[in-house]
Write an enzyme that holds these catalytic residues in place. Structure first.
Site, PDB file in Angstrom:
ATOM      1  CE  LYS A  73      12.047  14.843 -54.823  1.00  0.00           C
ATOM      2  NZ  LYS A  73      11.254  15.549 -55.856  1.00  0.00           N
ATOM      3  CB  SER A 143      13.792  17.538 -57.899  1.00  0.00           C
ATOM      4  OG  SER A 143      12.444  17.252 -57.568  1.00  0.00           O
ATOM      5  CB  SER A 167      10.435  16.711 -59.980  1.00  0.00           C
ATOM      6  OG  SER A 167      11.050  17.965 -60.032  1.00  0.00           O
TER       7      SER A 167
END
Length: 421
Positions: A73, A143, A167
Site C-alpha cells: 500500500k 483507504s 480501510s
C-alpha cells in the site's frame, strides 16, 4: 481462468519443491494479468520494473514466501519504489531511506514486491482513482483501495493494507476478498504513515483464509494456525455494532446465511446485545481519530494544507479544536469497553458475527463508502476478518465480519478456516 487464478501460497511452495515452477513464474503470471486489467481498474500507483529475488542459502530450504508476489500500500515506505501517500503527487518522495519493517519482513521471507497500490489521501476518505473490479462504476472502498482491487482482479495474490477506521474490512467486502486486520500492535507500523497511532493497524488482503493463516504465522512468528475439524463447541454471537440503524436487506441476508452455515458446522449462534455504551464507541472513535490525525499530520498540514482535500482539512481542523480532556475521555471510554468486551468473550463468546459494511459497494467514485460497522471494532483493537460469503441479486459481493477478542487472532482464523470450507 488459468492455473494461477486459484494458486495458494502452499500450492506454489509445493510446485517449487516438485520442480514444476520457478521463482518468477507467479510474478510473470501476475504481470500478464496487470497488463490486461490495470487500464480499467487502476489499482497501482507504481509498478516495480523487475522482481528482486532473495536467493536462499545454497542447499538450504527455500524462504517461506519465496517467489510469492505481494503488493505494498502506498502509505508504506519502500527504498526502491516511490511513495506518495495517496496525495496524487503533491507529497511524494522518489524513495525512502529505509523499507518499512513489514516490507523488510516480506523480503526476508522471499516475497516479491510487485509495486505500490493506490491509497486514498493519507489513508483518509478522499477517493482515489481505483475502480471496483466487479463493476468499474462502483467504488472499491478505501483507504486500501488499490490493494483490495488488485487481489480481487487477480493482479496479485497478497496485498498489504492498513486500517484506522475501516480501510481493510470495507474494501475487502466491496471487492469480495478476504481481508484481515490483526490485533492492534501485532504488526509493526514502523515506516507506515501515521494517521491515528492508537488505532493504525497493518493487515492484508488475500484470496483465501488459508493464505491469511500462513501470513499471520510467518509475519508474527506464531505457531501455524491450528486446523479445526469442526465448529462443535464454538460459541458465536451475532452483534452489529452500532446496533442501529437496521441492517439493509442484503447485509441481513449475508448475516443470516453465515449464521446458518456456522450452525450447520456445529457452532452455537446466539444474538448479543452490548448496550448503548458500546454504540457510543462510534463517536469516541471519531474523536480519537481527529485528535491524533491533527497531531500526526501537523507538518503535512503546514506544508501542503492548501493542496489537501476538504474532508482531510476538516478532519485536521476538528482535531485541532479538541481539548486533551475530551480526547482522554474517549480514550478512557474505549479502554473500559475493551475490558467489558473481553469479559463477554471469556465467559460466553469465541467470535462475533457482524456486518462488514452497510451494503454492497455504492455506485460512483466520489466516495469510498460508509465505514460505520468498522469504527467501534477497530477502536476495540481486536482482530477483524472479512469473509466473502454472499452476493446480491446483481452479483455484487457483500462480506460478513468475524471479530474476536484481542490476542485471539489465531483462534479467529481457525474458525474462519472451517467456515469457508
Amino acid at each position: 481462468m488459468n492455473e494461477w487464478d486459484n494458486m495458494t501460497i502452499a500450492g506454489f511452495q509445493r510446485q517449487l519443491a516438485a520442480g514444476n515452477a520457478s521463482s518468477l513464474d507467479w510474478w510473470a503470471a501476475c504481470r500478464e494479468r496487470i497488463d490486461a486489467c490495470e487500464s480499467s481498474i487502476q489499482a497501482w500507483e507504481y509498478l516495480a520494473l523487475e522482481p528482486t529475488v532473495a536467493m536462499p542459502a545454497k542447499d538450504g530450504p527455500l524462504p517461506a514466501l519465496f517467489g510469492v508476489p505481494v503488493a505494498i500500500k502506498d502509505i508504506i515506505d519502500t527504498q526502491r519504489m516511490p511513495t506518495t501517500w495517496g496525495t496524487r503527487g503533491y507529497h511524494c518522495v522518489a524513495a525512502s531511506d529505509m523499507d518499512a519493517a513489514i516490507v523488510t519482513q516480506l523480503a526476508r521471507l522471499g516475497a516479491l514486491p510487485m509495486g505500490k497500490t493506490v491509497s486514498t489521501e493519507y489513508a483518509y476518505f478522499q477517493p482515489s482513482k481505483t475502480r471496483n473490479p466487479h463493476d468499474t462504476r462502483l467504488t472499491p472502498g478505501g483507504s486500501s483501495s488499490g490493494s483490495a482491487a488488485a487481489v480481487a482482479s487477480g493482479m496479485v495474490p497478497v496485498a498489504l493494507g492498513t486500517q484506522t477506521v475501516g480501510s481493510i474490512i470495507r474494501p475487502a467486502s466491496y471487492c469480495g476478498v478476504v481481508g484481515f486486520k490483526p490485533t492492534h500492535g501485532t504488526i509493526s507500523t514502523s515506516g507506515v504513515k501515521a494517521l491515528a497511532p492508537s488505532m493504525d493497524t497493518v493487515g492484508w488482503f488475500s484470496r483465501s483464509v488459508e493464505d491469511s493463516c500462513i501470513l499471520f504465522s510467518l509475519l508474527t512468528g506464531a505457531a501455524p494456525v491450528r486446523r479445526l475439524g469442526s465448529l462443535n463447541g464454538i460459541r458465536i454471537a451475532v452483534c452489529p455494532l452500532p446496533s442501529t440503524p437496521p441492517l439493509s436487506p442484503d447485509v441481513k441476508t449475508a448475516i443470516d446465511e453465515a449464521a446458518m452455515r456456522l450452525t450447520a458446522q456445529g457452532a452455537s449462534v446466539t444474538p448479543l446485545r452490548l448496550g448503548p455504551v458500546f454504540d457510543e464507541l462510534v463517536t469516541h472513535q471519531q474523536v480519537i481519530l481527529a485528535y491524533e490525525a491533527a497531531h500526526a499530520l501537523a507538518s503535512e498540514r503546514i506544508r501542503f494544507g492548501e493542496s489537501m482535500s476538504r474532508p482531510l482539512q476538516a478532519l485536521l481542523e476538528d482535531g485541532r479544536r479538541l481539548s486533551l480532556e475530551r480526547y482522554w475521555q474517549s480514550r478512557q471510554a474505549a479502554e473500559h469497553a475493551r475490558h467489558e468486551i473481553s469479559a463477554h468473550f471469556t465467559e460466553r463468546v469465541d467470535a462475533i458475527l457482524a456486518p462488514s459494511a452497510t451494503g454492497a459497494a455504492p455506485e460512483g467514485l466520489d466516495s469510498t463508502g460508509d465505514p460505520l460497522y468498522s469504527r467501534a471494532w477497530t477502536l476495540l483493537g481486536g482482530p477483524c476478518l472479512n469473509l466473502p460469503m454472499h452476493r446480491t441479486s446483481e452479483g455484487l459481493p457483500v462480506g460478513i465480519q468475524l471479530v474476536a477478542d484481542r490476542f485471539k487472532d489465531a483462534h479467529l482464523l481457525a474458525i474462519a478456516g472451517v467456515l469457508m470450507t
